[in-house]
Design a protein around this motif. Sequence first.
Motif, PDB file in Angstrom:
ATOM      1  N   VAL A  79       0.878  -1.171   0.000  1.00 59.29           N
ATOM      2  CA  VAL A  79       0.000   0.000   0.000  1.00 59.29           C
ATOM      3  C   VAL A  79       0.914   1.219   0.000  1.00 59.29           C
ATOM      4  O   VAL A  79       1.620   1.481   0.974  1.00 59.29           O
ATOM      5  CB  VAL A  79      -0.927   0.022   1.229  1.00 59.29           C
ATOM      6  N   LEU A  80       0.926   1.925  -1.115  1.00 59.22           N
ATOM      7  CA  LEU A  80       1.844   3.047  -1.302  1.00 59.22           C
ATOM      8  C   LEU A  80       1.091   4.364  -1.160  1.00 59.22           C
ATOM      9  O   LEU A  80       0.310   4.747  -2.022  1.00 59.22           O
ATOM     10  CB  LEU A  80       2.515   2.956  -2.678  1.00 59.22           C
ATOM     11  N   SER A  81       1.320   5.047  -0.055  1.00 57.17           N
ATOM     12  CA  SER A  81       0.705   6.346   0.178  1.00 57.17           C
ATOM     13  C   SER A  81       1.498   7.425  -0.557  1.00 57.17           C
ATOM     14  O   SER A  81       2.704   7.582  -0.334  1.00 57.17           O
ATOM     15  CB  SER A  81       0.687   6.664   1.675  1.00 57.17           C
ATOM     16  N   ILE A  82       0.803   8.168  -1.426  1.00 55.69           N
ATOM     17  CA  ILE A  82       1.434   9.355  -2.021  1.00 55.69           C
ATOM     18  C   ILE A  82       0.619  10.585  -1.638  1.00 55.69           C
ATOM     19  O   ILE A  82       0.394  11.498  -2.425  1.00 55.69           O
ATOM     20  CB  ILE A  82       1.616   9.234  -3.550  1.00 55.69           C
ATOM     21  N   GLN A  83       0.183  10.574  -0.389  1.00 56.42           N
ATOM     22  CA  GLN A  83      -0.540  11.710   0.183  1.00 56.42           C
ATOM     23  C   GLN A  83       0.451  12.762   0.679  1.00 56.42           C
ATOM     24  O   GLN A  83       1.621  12.468   0.898  1.00 56.42           O
ATOM     25  CB  GLN A  83      -1.385  11.225   1.365  1.00 56.42           C
ATOM     26  N   ASN A  84      -0.045  13.969   0.891  1.00 59.24           N
ATOM     27  CA  ASN A  84       0.786  14.980   1.534  1.00 59.24           C
ATOM     28  C   ASN A  84       0.836  14.703   3.026  1.00 59.24           C
ATOM     29  O   ASN A  84      -0.133  14.239   3.634  1.00 59.24           O
ATOM     30  CB  ASN A  84       0.204  16.377   1.284  1.00 59.24           C
ATOM     31  N   GLY A  85       1.971  14.984   3.639  1.00 64.39           N
ATOM     32  CA  GLY A  85       2.133  14.743   5.060  1.00 64.39           C
ATOM     33  C   GLY A  85       3.274  13.775   5.322  1.00 64.39           C
ATOM     34  O   GLY A  85       3.872  13.224   4.393  1.00 64.39           O
ATOM     35  N   VAL A  86       3.573  13.559   6.604  1.00 62.77           N
ATOM     36  CA  VAL A  86       4.732  12.749   6.966  1.00 62.77           C
ATOM     37  C   VAL A  86       4.386  11.500   7.772  1.00 62.77           C
ATOM     38  O   VAL A  86       5.283  10.699   8.067  1.00 62.77           O
ATOM     39  CB  VAL A  86       5.763  13.593   7.763  1.00 62.77           C
ATOM     40  N   ASP A  87       3.113  11.308   8.139  1.00 68.45           N
ATOM     41  CA  ASP A  87       2.781  10.187   9.017  1.00 68.45           C
ATOM     42  C   ASP A  87       1.667   9.291   8.484  1.00 68.45           C
ATOM     43  O   ASP A  87       1.154   8.434   9.208  1.00 68.45           O
ATOM     44  CB  ASP A  87       2.402  10.697  10.409  1.00 68.45           C
ATOM     45  N   ASN A  88       1.294   9.453   7.216  1.00 66.45           N
ATOM     46  CA  ASN A  88       0.174   8.666   6.689  1.00 66.45           C
ATOM     47  C   ASN A  88       0.488   7.181   6.593  1.00 66.45           C
ATOM     48  O   ASN A  88      -0.373   6.335   6.847  1.00 66.45           O
ATOM     49  CB  ASN A  88      -0.240   9.204   5.315  1.00 66.45           C
ATOM     50  N   ALA A  89       1.712   6.837   6.225  1.00 66.89           N
ATOM     51  CA  ALA A  89       2.057   5.422   6.103  1.00 66.89           C
ATOM     52  C   ALA A  89       1.921   4.700   7.440  1.00 66.89           C
ATOM     53  O   ALA A  89       1.471   3.553   7.494  1.00 66.89           O
ATOM     54  CB  ALA A  89       3.478   5.261   5.553  1.00 66.89           C
ATOM     55  N   GLU A  90       2.287   5.361   8.522  1.00 66.17           N
ATOM     56  CA  GLU A  90       2.154   4.754   9.845  1.00 66.17           C
ATOM     57  C   GLU A  90       0.680   4.567  10.205  1.00 66.17           C
ATOM     58  O   GLU A  90       0.292   3.539  10.775  1.00 66.17           O
ATOM     59  CB  GLU A  90       2.849   5.620  10.894  1.00 66.17           C
ATOM     60  N   LYS A  91      -0.155   5.546   9.872  1.00 69.77           N
ATOM     61  CA  LYS A  91      -1.592   5.405  10.121  1.00 69.77           C
ATOM     62  C   LYS A  91      -2.171   4.237   9.332  1.00 69.77           C
ATOM     63  O   LYS A  91      -2.998   3.480   9.844  1.00 69.77           O
ATOM     64  CB  LYS A  91      -2.315   6.704   9.734  1.00 69.77           C
ATOM     65  N   ILE A  92      -1.736   4.094   8.093  1.00 67.19           N
ATOM     66  CA  ILE A  92      -2.196   2.976   7.264  1.00 67.19           C
ATOM     67  C   ILE A  92      -1.723   1.651   7.849  1.00 67.19           C
ATOM     68  O   ILE A  92      -2.483   0.691   7.954  1.00 67.19           O
ATOM     69  CB  ILE A  92      -1.691   3.143   5.812  1.00 67.19           C
ATOM     70  N   ARG A  93      -0.465   1.597   8.243  1.00 62.20           N
ATOM     71  CA  ARG A  93       0.123   0.365   8.781  1.00 62.20           C
ATOM     72  C   ARG A  93      -0.668  -0.161   9.979  1.00 62.20           C
ATOM     73  O   ARG A  93      -0.874  -1.368  10.126  1.00 62.20           O
ATOM     74  CB  ARG A  93       1.580   0.635   9.187  1.00 62.20           C
ATOM     75  N   LEU A  94      -1.149   0.736  10.812  1.00 65.09           N
ATOM     76  CA  LEU A  94      -1.896   0.328  12.001  1.00 65.09           C
ATOM     77  C   LEU A  94      -3.242  -0.294  11.653  1.00 65.09           C
ATOM     78  O   LEU A  94      -3.822  -1.015  12.475  1.00 65.09           O
ATOM     79  CB  LEU A  94      -2.098   1.540  12.925  1.00 65.09           C
ATOM     80  N   GLU A  95      -3.748  -0.040  10.442  1.00 67.44           N
ATOM     81  CA  GLU A  95      -5.050  -0.562  10.031  1.00 67.44           C
ATOM     82  C   GLU A  95      -4.938  -1.851   9.212  1.00 67.44           C
ATOM     83  O   GLU A  95      -5.946  -2.506   8.961  1.00 67.44           O
ATOM     84  CB  GLU A  95      -5.802   0.490   9.206  1.00 67.44           C
ATOM     85  N   LEU A  96      -3.732  -2.224   8.781  1.00 70.91           N
ATOM     86  CA  LEU A  96      -3.572  -3.358   7.880  1.00 70.91           C
ATOM     87  C   LEU A  96      -3.441  -4.674   8.650  1.00 70.91           C
ATOM     88  O   LEU A  96      -2.752  -4.746   9.664  1.00 70.91           O
ATOM     89  CB  LEU A  96      -2.332  -3.175   7.001  1.00 70.91           C
ATOM     90  N   HIS A  97      -4.088  -5.704   8.140  1.00 70.37           N
ATOM     91  CA  HIS A  97      -3.943  -7.051   8.681  1.00 70.37           C
ATOM     92  C   HIS A  97      -2.870  -7.837   7.925  1.00 70.37           C
ATOM     93  O   HIS A  97      -2.356  -8.843   8.426  1.00 70.37           O
ATOM     94  CB  HIS A  97      -5.270  -7.792   8.615  1.00 70.37           C
ATOM     95  N   ARG A  98      -2.573  -7.407   6.714  1.00 70.32           N
ATOM     96  CA  ARG A  98      -1.515  -8.034   5.913  1.00 70.32           C
ATOM     97  C   ARG A  98      -1.020  -6.995   4.908  1.00 70.32           C
ATOM     98  O   ARG A  98      -1.631  -5.958   4.714  1.00 70.32           O
ATOM     99  CB  ARG A  98      -2.026  -9.283   5.200  1.00 70.32           C
ATOM    100  N   GLY A  99       0.106  -7.300   4.271  1.00 74.53           N
ATOM    101  CA  GLY A  99       0.679  -6.355   3.326  1.00 74.53           C
ATOM    102  C   GLY A  99       1.597  -5.354   4.016  1.00 74.53           C
ATOM    103  O   GLY A  99       1.744  -5.338   5.238  1.00 74.53           O
ATOM    104  N   LEU A 100       2.237  -4.506   3.207  1.00 78.52           N
ATOM    105  CA  LEU A 100       3.195  -3.524   3.688  1.00 78.52           C
ATOM    106  C   LEU A 100       2.729  -2.118   3.346  1.00 78.52           C
ATOM    107  O   LEU A 100       2.145  -1.886   2.286  1.00 78.52           O
ATOM    108  CB  LEU A 100       4.569  -3.760   3.047  1.00 78.52           C
ATOM    109  N   ALA A 101       3.011  -1.179   4.225  1.00 80.21           N
ATOM    110  CA  ALA A 101       2.695   0.228   3.977  1.00 80.21           C
ATOM    111  C   ALA A 101       3.974   0.983   3.642  1.00 80.21           C
ATOM    112  O   ALA A 101       4.923   0.986   4.428  1.00 80.21           O
ATOM    113  CB  ALA A 101       2.015   0.849   5.195  1.00 80.21           C
ATOM    114  N   TYR A 102       4.004   1.582   2.462  1.00 81.71           N
ATOM    115  CA  TYR A 102       5.127   2.405   2.026  1.00 81.71           C
ATOM    116  C   TYR A 102       4.643   3.847   1.882  1.00 81.71           C
ATOM    117  O   TYR A 102       3.442   4.097   1.757  1.00 81.71           O
ATOM    118  CB  TYR A 102       5.666   1.921   0.679  1.00 81.71           C
TER     119      TYR A 102
END
Length: 252
Positions: A98-121
């Motif tokens: 899951v590749l976040s190309i949103q503005n900001g510096v902490d979106n990948a960590e927020k995504i990671r906390l919601e994932l049951h599998r896969g990787l957040a980049y």
Amino acid sequence: MRYLIMGTGGTGGYFGAKLAAAGEDVWCVARGKHLEAMKQHGLAVKSTGGTFTIPPEKVTGDPASIGEADVVLFCVKAYDTESAARQLSPILKTDSIVLSIQNGVDNAEKIRLELHRGLAYAGAAYISVRISAPGEITESGGFQRIVFGPTSGRAVSRAADIQSSFLRAGIKCDLQDNINKELWKKFIFIASMGALTALSRLTQGEILQNPRTLSLAFDAMREIQSIAWKLGVDVDPLDEAKVLEGLKRFDK
């Protein structure tokens, strides 16, 4: 690879259409009038490099309807991050990214906390693009680039596959082992200029033309830069001439 564009606005729509034109299996998630128009006529992308389309049958309002995805290009607004990430569980595999190309510096960590599998980049996208009408996107800057990678550790092989697919699609794409410096580099620009344009009600061009507001913008950038340094992110010291040159490229 199968791509899901989560949030097919200007940025996601442009990159998704370019990938589709290069032969990737691309699916788009949208909502509202934009989704309604795309379901009827598909997505049309008008750009400085030509016109690209995604057909209506590749558009959905429900991520779970597409089956498994190798890559999710995550492009929703930051305030929708957690709720959008929770919708991804049915489509992710162990090695999905899951590749976040949103503005900001902490979106990948927020995504990671919601994932049951896969990787957040995380990634930073550099492009001038907008939704010009429901079902239509216009890119006007003449440059498009993505820089992405893990926020810690080394990139996995799937990340290199993603970079290759972007390059085949004619999109400049850099893969870095630690993306935090690039995220903060962009954040310094958007947080300072975004705040200043909102508070002053001036356009970016007007801010750049006035020595006082330009000086205030540079001060704001230095303040944000100091936060990055305190957090251990090794961003380069502010180079006013280089920053000014970069800002003028976005002065549309």
